[in-house]
Design an enzyme around this catalytic site. Structure first.
Site, PDB file in Angstrom:
ATOM      1  N   TYR A 106      -3.961  -0.778   9.813  1.00  0.00           N
ATOM      2  CA  TYR A 106      -3.723  -0.932   8.372  1.00  0.00           C
ATOM      3  C   TYR A 106      -2.311  -0.479   8.026  1.00  0.00           C
ATOM      4  O   TYR A 106      -1.593  -1.159   7.281  1.00  0.00           O
ATOM      5  CB  TYR A 106      -4.762  -0.131   7.587  1.00  0.00           C
ATOM      6  CG  TYR A 106      -4.728  -0.374   6.092  1.00  0.00           C
ATOM      7  CD1 TYR A 106      -5.384  -1.473   5.541  1.00  0.00           C
ATOM      8  CD2 TYR A 106      -4.062   0.493   5.235  1.00  0.00           C
ATOM      9  CE1 TYR A 106      -5.367  -1.698   4.170  1.00  0.00           C
ATOM     10  CE2 TYR A 106      -4.043   0.273   3.869  1.00  0.00           C
ATOM     11  CZ  TYR A 106      -4.696  -0.823   3.336  1.00  0.00           C
ATOM     12  OH  TYR A 106      -4.674  -1.050   1.979  1.00  0.00           O
TER      13      TYR A 106
ATOM     14  N   SER B 133       0.850  -1.188   0.000  1.00  0.00           N
ATOM     15  CA  SER B 133       0.000   0.000   0.000  1.00  0.00           C
ATOM     16  C   SER B 133       0.889   1.243   0.000  1.00  0.00           C
ATOM     17  O   SER B 133       2.090   1.167   0.298  1.00  0.00           O
ATOM     18  CB  SER B 133      -0.875   0.000   1.270  1.00  0.00           C
ATOM     19  OG  SER B 133      -1.497   1.248   1.496  1.00  0.00           O
TER      20      SER B 133
END
Length: 253
Positions: free
Chosen positions: A158, A145
């Site tokens: 996350y 990410s």
């Protein structure tokens, strides 16, 4: 011919979380390049299966809730048994939970870390063991990410999990490269998926994001096809432990 090195005809790819979004896009890209697909999903991926089979490729579905790491050995066994072998693993399944760091719960931390980090490692371990048993090497592609590179806001678990994905990608490449296993990652930028729907609905935040992306748009699942096919192919045989940003130029700013 160099283009022949991108041909995946006869290969089998296991793709987690391919019922929609980026996972579906990558599964279809691999199928277009010649792969048969084993999809591991919590929700039956009927649409993905239909689209893969329309390309003339085979699709096998394995149902599993990857939030529970104890199911991973059985899931890996079912995936390999379905297709008879495995050549590529794409660890795409993941979740996100949003809350201020001062209020973030233990449950939201554990849920995200379990599927985004623990599952990635232990499913990779299971599939790598099968690569070695097959004696043919293989390709593992993790999904990182932008928050593997940056801190983000309101997504502590996350951010931690995707930072871990980058580190684990390097670790696995270091240990398994000698077995002919390439482990790399793709770090999608801001993509138009279910995970980013709250951001896209926030007009001010969406405008801020788009203002920083040189490409001037949100990414779409099709943008993941070329990178995943490349990393899955023999064209990437000498690339190992690398995280490729597919971000429209976000990190360049």
């Amino acid at each position: 011919m160099v283009l022949n090195r991108f041909d995946l005809t006869g290969k089998v790819a296991v793709v987690t979380g391919c019922n929609t979004g980026l996972g579906q896009g990558m599964a279809l890209g691999l199928a277009q390049a010649g792969c048969d697909i084993v999809g591991i999903n919590r929700i039956e991926p009927a649409d993905t299966q239909h689209k893969v089979e329309a390309l003339g490729r085979r699709f096998w579905s394995v149902s599993a809730d990857l939030m529970s790491p104890e199911v991973i050995p059985q899931v890996a066994e079912e995936a390999v048994a379905a297709a008879g072998r495995v050549d590529i693993l794409v660890n795409n399944a993941g979740i996100i939970r949003r809350e201020d760091a001062l209020k973030f719960s233990v449950q939201d931390w554990d849920d995200v870390m379990n599927i985004n980090c623990k599952t990635v490692f232990f499913l990779s371990q299971q599939i790598a063991q099968r690569f070695i048993a097959q004696g043919s090497g293989g390709k593992i592609i993790n999904i990182a990410s932008m928050l593997s590179f940056q801190g983000g806001i309101r997504v502590p678990s996350y951010t931690a999990s995707k930072s871990a994905v980058m580190g684990l990608t390097r670790l696995m490449a270091n240990e398994w490269g000698r077995h002919g296993i390439n482990v790399n990652a793709i770090a999608p930028g801001y993509m138009a998926t279910d995970n980013t729907e709250p951001l896209r609905k926030d007009a001010a935040r969406s405008a801020e994001i788009l203002d920083r992306i040189p490409a001037g748009r949100w990414g779409v699942p099709d943008d993941m096809m070329g990178p995943v096919v490349f990393l899955a192919s023999s064209a990437a045989d000498y690339i190992n432990g690398y995280t490729l940003a597919v971000d429209g130029g976000w990190l360049a700013r």
